[in-house]
Design a protein around this motif. Sequence first.
Motif, PDB file in Angstrom:
ATOM      1  N   GLY A   1       4.957 -38.836 -14.106  1.00  0.00           N
ATOM      2  CA  GLY A   1       4.989 -37.251 -14.062  1.00  0.00           C
ATOM      3  C   GLY A   1       3.498 -36.743 -14.419  1.00  0.00           C
ATOM      4  N   LEU A   2       2.909 -37.512 -15.222  1.00  0.00           N
ATOM      5  CA  LEU A   2       1.441 -37.356 -15.861  1.00  0.00           C
ATOM      6  C   LEU A   2       0.525 -37.399 -14.417  1.00  0.00           C
ATOM      7  CD1 LEU A   2       0.920 -38.960 -19.338  1.00  0.00           C
ATOM      8  CD2 LEU A   2       1.404 -36.599 -18.624  1.00  0.00           C
ATOM      9  N   ILE A   3       0.874 -38.376 -13.581  1.00  0.00           N
ATOM     10  CA  ILE A   3      -0.088 -38.753 -12.485  1.00  0.00           C
ATOM     11  C   ILE A   3       0.245 -37.468 -11.682  1.00  0.00           C
ATOM     12  CG2 ILE A   3      -0.257 -40.082 -10.395  1.00  0.00           C
ATOM     13  CD1 ILE A   3       0.462 -42.432 -12.060  1.00  0.00           C
ATOM     14  N   ILE A   4       1.323 -37.117 -11.256  1.00  0.00           N
ATOM     15  CA  ILE A   4       1.781 -36.084 -10.210  1.00  0.00           C
ATOM     16  C   ILE A   4       0.966 -34.775 -10.718  1.00  0.00           C
ATOM     17  CG2 ILE A   4       3.420 -34.596  -9.370  1.00  0.00           C
ATOM     18  CD1 ILE A   4       5.426 -37.311  -9.297  1.00  0.00           C
ATOM     19  N   ASN A   5       1.277 -34.449 -12.087  1.00  0.00           N
ATOM     20  CA  ASN A   5       0.530 -33.278 -12.555  1.00  0.00           C
ATOM     21  C   ASN A   5      -0.775 -33.046 -12.569  1.00  0.00           C
ATOM     22  OD1 ASN A   5       3.073 -32.096 -12.685  1.00  0.00           O
ATOM     23  ND2 ASN A   5       2.898 -31.081 -14.592  1.00  0.00           N
ATOM     24  N   PHE A   6      -1.460 -34.459 -12.638  1.00  0.00           N
ATOM     25  CA  PHE A   6      -2.895 -34.364 -12.844  1.00  0.00           C
ATOM     26  C   PHE A   6      -3.467 -34.042 -11.464  1.00  0.00           C
ATOM     27  CE2 PHE A   6      -7.088 -36.535 -12.508  1.00  0.00           C
ATOM     28  CZ  PHE A   6      -7.722 -35.945 -13.609  1.00  0.00           C
ATOM     29  N   LEU A   7      -3.021 -34.601 -10.517  1.00  0.00           N
ATOM     30  CA  LEU A   7      -3.322 -34.568  -9.027  1.00  0.00           C
ATOM     31  C   LEU A   7      -3.083 -33.000  -8.719  1.00  0.00           C
ATOM     32  CD1 LEU A   7      -2.091 -38.036  -7.509  1.00  0.00           C
ATOM     33  CD2 LEU A   7      -4.480 -37.140  -8.177  1.00  0.00           C
ATOM     34  N   LEU A   8      -1.963 -32.466  -9.053  1.00  0.00           N
ATOM     35  CA  LEU A   8      -1.662 -31.077  -8.662  1.00  0.00           C
ATOM     36  C   LEU A   8      -2.666 -30.279  -9.335  1.00  0.00           C
ATOM     37  CD1 LEU A   8       2.430 -31.011  -8.931  1.00  0.00           C
ATOM     38  CD2 LEU A   8       0.772 -30.398  -6.946  1.00  0.00           C
ATOM     39  N   SER A   9      -3.185 -30.605 -10.518  1.00  0.00           N
ATOM     40  CA  SER A   9      -4.206 -29.625 -11.235  1.00  0.00           C
ATOM     41  C   SER A   9      -5.422 -29.555 -10.437  1.00  0.00           C
ATOM     42  CB  SER A   9      -4.308 -30.353 -12.515  1.00  0.00           C
ATOM     43  OG  SER A   9      -3.383 -30.123 -13.645  1.00  0.00           O
TER      44      SER A   9
ATOM     45  N   ILE B   1     -12.864 -18.348 -14.733  1.00  0.00           N
ATOM     46  CA  ILE B   1     -12.516 -18.939 -16.133  1.00  0.00           C
ATOM     47  C   ILE B   1     -11.297 -19.535 -16.318  1.00  0.00           C
ATOM     48  CG2 ILE B   1     -12.433 -18.317 -18.581  1.00  0.00           C
ATOM     49  CD1 ILE B   1     -14.587 -15.965 -17.756  1.00  0.00           C
ATOM     50  N   ILE B   2     -10.029 -18.855 -15.830  1.00  0.00           N
ATOM     51  CA  ILE B   2      -8.843 -19.150 -16.516  1.00  0.00           C
ATOM     52  C   ILE B   2      -8.213 -20.359 -15.619  1.00  0.00           C
ATOM     53  CG2 ILE B   2      -7.563 -17.848 -14.728  1.00  0.00           C
ATOM     54  CD1 ILE B   2      -5.963 -16.742 -17.429  1.00  0.00           C
ATOM     55  N   SER B   3      -8.807 -20.496 -14.321  1.00  0.00           N
ATOM     56  CA  SER B   3      -8.370 -21.711 -13.452  1.00  0.00           C
ATOM     57  C   SER B   3      -8.842 -22.991 -14.091  1.00  0.00           C
ATOM     58  CB  SER B   3      -8.940 -21.493 -12.298  1.00  0.00           C
ATOM     59  OG  SER B   3     -10.478 -21.759 -12.422  1.00  0.00           O
ATOM     60  N   ILE B   4      -9.724 -23.028 -15.320  1.00  0.00           N
ATOM     61  CA  ILE B   4      -9.774 -24.496 -15.686  1.00  0.00           C
ATOM     62  C   ILE B   4      -8.627 -24.796 -16.377  1.00  0.00           C
ATOM     63  CG2 ILE B   4     -11.520 -25.270 -17.453  1.00  0.00           C
ATOM     64  CD1 ILE B   4     -13.645 -23.425 -16.841  1.00  0.00           C
ATOM     65  N   SER B   5      -7.896 -23.703 -17.193  1.00  0.00           N
ATOM     66  CA  SER B   5      -6.718 -24.021 -18.053  1.00  0.00           C
ATOM     67  C   SER B   5      -5.622 -24.741 -17.095  1.00  0.00           C
ATOM     68  CB  SER B   5      -6.340 -22.756 -18.842  1.00  0.00           C
ATOM     69  OG  SER B   5      -5.740 -21.869 -17.772  1.00  0.00           O
ATOM     70  N   PHE B   6      -5.910 -24.927 -15.779  1.00  0.00           N
ATOM     71  CA  PHE B   6      -4.683 -25.727 -15.044  1.00  0.00           C
ATOM     72  C   PHE B   6      -4.351 -26.996 -15.550  1.00  0.00           C
ATOM     73  CE2 PHE B   6      -5.683 -23.128 -11.013  1.00  0.00           C
ATOM     74  CZ  PHE B   6      -4.581 -22.298 -11.172  1.00  0.00           C
ATOM     75  N   PHE B   7      -5.579 -27.618 -15.828  1.00  0.00           N
ATOM     76  CA  PHE B   7      -5.729 -28.971 -16.352  1.00  0.00           C
ATOM     77  C   PHE B   7      -4.804 -29.230 -17.819  1.00  0.00           C
ATOM     78  CE2 PHE B   7      -9.132 -28.554 -13.658  1.00  0.00           C
ATOM     79  CZ  PHE B   7      -9.017 -29.577 -12.458  1.00  0.00           C
ATOM     80  N   PRO B   8      -5.152 -28.575 -18.688  1.00  0.00           N
ATOM     81  CA  PRO B   8      -4.340 -28.683 -20.078  1.00  0.00           C
ATOM     82  C   PRO B   8      -2.949 -28.189 -19.798  1.00  0.00           C
ATOM     83  CG  PRO B   8      -5.959 -27.088 -20.180  1.00  0.00           C
ATOM     84  CD  PRO B   8      -6.529 -27.579 -19.257  1.00  0.00           C
TER      85      PRO B   8
ATOM     86  N   LEU C   1      -7.652 -19.859 -22.086  1.00  0.00           N
ATOM     87  CA  LEU C   1      -8.070 -21.369 -21.874  1.00  0.00           C
ATOM     88  C   LEU C   1      -8.100 -21.866 -23.319  1.00  0.00           C
ATOM     89  CD1 LEU C   1      -9.504 -23.562 -20.358  1.00  0.00           C
ATOM     90  CD2 LEU C   1     -11.704 -22.218 -20.572  1.00  0.00           C
ATOM     91  N   ILE C   2      -8.460 -21.343 -24.322  1.00  0.00           N
ATOM     92  CA  ILE C   2      -8.550 -21.910 -25.741  1.00  0.00           C
ATOM     93  C   ILE C   2      -7.265 -22.282 -25.900  1.00  0.00           C
ATOM     94  CG2 ILE C   2      -8.997 -21.570 -27.957  1.00  0.00           C
ATOM     95  CD1 ILE C   2     -11.592 -19.857 -27.245  1.00  0.00           C
ATOM     96  N   SER C   3      -6.253 -21.361 -25.990  1.00  0.00           N
ATOM     97  CA  SER C   3      -4.624 -21.462 -26.269  1.00  0.00           C
ATOM     98  C   SER C   3      -4.164 -22.557 -25.439  1.00  0.00           C
ATOM     99  CB  SER C   3      -4.129 -19.997 -26.161  1.00  0.00           C
ATOM    100  OG  SER C   3      -3.693 -19.639 -24.775  1.00  0.00           O
ATOM    101  N   ARG C   4      -4.537 -22.836 -24.541  1.00  0.00           N
ATOM    102  CA  ARG C   4      -3.785 -23.893 -23.641  1.00  0.00           C
ATOM    103  C   ARG C   4      -4.528 -25.057 -23.804  1.00  0.00           C
ATOM    104  NH1 ARG C   4      -3.269 -19.884 -18.296  1.00  0.00           N
ATOM    105  NH2 ARG C   4      -1.362 -18.909 -19.136  1.00  0.00           N
ATOM    106  N   ILE C   5      -5.686 -25.273 -24.252  1.00  0.00           N
ATOM    107  CA  ILE C   5      -6.339 -26.337 -24.835  1.00  0.00           C
ATOM    108  C   ILE C   5      -5.525 -26.740 -26.139  1.00  0.00           C
ATOM    109  CG2 ILE C   5      -8.104 -27.707 -25.616  1.00  0.00           C
ATOM    110  CD1 ILE C   5      -9.690 -26.050 -23.633  1.00  0.00           C
ATOM    111  N   SER C   6      -5.378 -25.904 -26.923  1.00  0.00           N
ATOM    112  CA  SER C   6      -4.729 -26.051 -28.183  1.00  0.00           C
ATOM    113  C   SER C   6      -3.165 -26.652 -28.027  1.00  0.00           C
ATOM    114  CB  SER C   6      -4.676 -24.809 -29.148  1.00  0.00           C
ATOM    115  OG  SER C   6      -4.035 -23.781 -28.480  1.00  0.00           O
ATOM    116  N   MET C   7      -2.481 -26.054 -27.069  1.00  0.00           N
ATOM    117  CA  MET C   7      -1.067 -26.379 -26.689  1.00  0.00           C
ATOM    118  C   MET C   7      -0.913 -28.120 -26.541  1.00  0.00           C
ATOM    119  SD  MET C   7       0.058 -23.156 -24.246  1.00  0.00           S
ATOM    120  CE  MET C   7       1.571 -23.834 -23.805  1.00  0.00           C
ATOM    121  N   LEU C   8      -1.854 -28.480 -25.412  1.00  0.00           N
ATOM    122  CA  LEU C   8      -1.877 -29.804 -25.028  1.00  0.00           C
ATOM    123  C   LEU C   8      -2.192 -30.687 -26.261  1.00  0.00           C
ATOM    124  CD1 LEU C   8      -1.736 -32.192 -23.060  1.00  0.00           C
ATOM    125  CD2 LEU C   8      -3.931 -31.824 -22.469  1.00  0.00           C
TER     126      LEU C   8
END
Length: 413
Positions: A57-65, A98-105, A163-170
Motif C-alpha cells: 500500500g505504501l508503494i502504490i500511494n507513493f507512486l500515485l503521489s 504550494i498545496i500540491s506538495i502536501s500530496f506526499f505526506p 501543508l504544515i498540518s499534513r506533514i504533522s499528520m504523517l
Amino acid sequence: MIGSLGKKALASISLSNAVFFIIIIFGLGMSSGISVLIASVEAEKNYKKGAIIFYHGLIINFLLSILMYGAIYIFFFIFPYLGQPKNIFYETKSFLKIISISFFPWMIFEIFRKFSEGLSLIYPSFIITWISALINIIFNYLFIHGFYHFPKLGFLGVAYATLISRISMLIGIYFLLYQYKKVRNYFFYLKYYLYNKKYLKKILKIGVPSGLHMLFEMSAFSMSSFISGKCGIKELAAHQIVINLVSSTFLLCSGFSIVATIRIGNKFALQNYFELRKIGWSIIYMGIIFMSICSLLFIFFRNYIPFLYINNDKDVIKITKKIIIIASIFQLFDGIQSIIIGALRGIQDVNIPMWISFFSYWIIALPIGYFFSIYLKMGSIGVWSGLGLGITISSILLINRYNILTKKILKKN
C-alpha cells in the motif's frame, strides 16, 4: 477567518480545492482497499500477511503521489480554457503550487490511517486529524494576517498552513500507532519485500474501483465549482461556502462508513453472514438519524451560517441561504449512500457501486446542473439541484444493491 479574505479569495480557494480533489481523490479511494484487506487478516491474526499488504500500500500511494504532483502542472495549461474569471487565475495557480506538495505526506498518512482502521483502531487517526486541524487553524491565523513576526501571506497562507498540518499528520500517526502492541505485531514483519504481484493485485482489485467510485463522485462536486464559476464570482463564492458546510457533516458521517467497512469486512472474513447483514442495517439507521439532525440544524440556522464566512456582500449571503436549503435536504441521501458504499466495500463489492456513481453524477447530476445553471439562468442553485438529484438516485440504487446482495449471501450459506 478565511471569510475575512473576501469573495475573490473564496472563489480562488474554491477552484483550487476543486482541482486538488479531482487529482487526489482517486489516490484516497485506492487506499480504501487496505482497510478491507487488513480487517480480513486481523480476523485471522495473520500478522505477516498484514505487514506485506501494508508495505505494498505504501508503494502504490507513493507512486500515485508523484503522478498527482505532475498532474497539477499539466492542469495549469488547461485552466485558461475553462471559462473561469481571469482575475483569479494567478492566485489559484500559486495556491496549487504550494498545496500540491502536501500530496506526499497526505497519501502516506492515508495508508497508515486505513491500516489503523482495518485493525479497528479508530482513535489514533481521529486524534491526529483533530490535532492537525488545530495546527491548520493556528497557522492560518499566523500566515494570513502576519501575526507574531510571521509573514503576511493573505490567502496563500491557507496553502502553507495546510501543508504544515499534513506533514504533522504523517509524523503524528506513525508515533501514535507505534504505541499499540497490536500494531507492533504487524510492524515486526515489516521489511523490504521488493514487490509481490499477488498482493498488488489484491489491493488494486478493490482499490481501483473504489478509487474510481470516489473520483466520479468527488470530481462531480469539484466540476460543480467550475460550473458555478461560469456563473460569476458571487455564485462561486456562495457555492464554496455551502461546499465547506456540507463537507463537514459528510466527513462526520464518513465515520459510520468506516465502521461499516471494518465490522462487515471482519464478519465477512469469519463467514458470519447473518451478523453482517444486521450490522449493516443498524449502521444505516444510525446514519439516517445523524444526517437528519444535521439537515434540520442547517435549515434552522440558514440565516446565520453565511455570516461565519462573509459579511460584506448581500448578494452572496442571499444566494448562500437558498443553496443551504437545497443542500440540507439532499445531504441526508448523501449520508445514506456513503454508509452503504462502506458496507458494500466490506463484502468486497466495488465494481457495481463504481458504475452507479458514474451514472448518478456524470450522466444525471452534472448535465442537469449545467442545464439549470447556464441555460435556465439558475446559477449555483441550479448546480445544487442537479447534484441533489444525482445523490438521491445514487442512494436508492446503492441501498437496493446492498439489500439484494446480502439476501443472496444468506441464502447461499
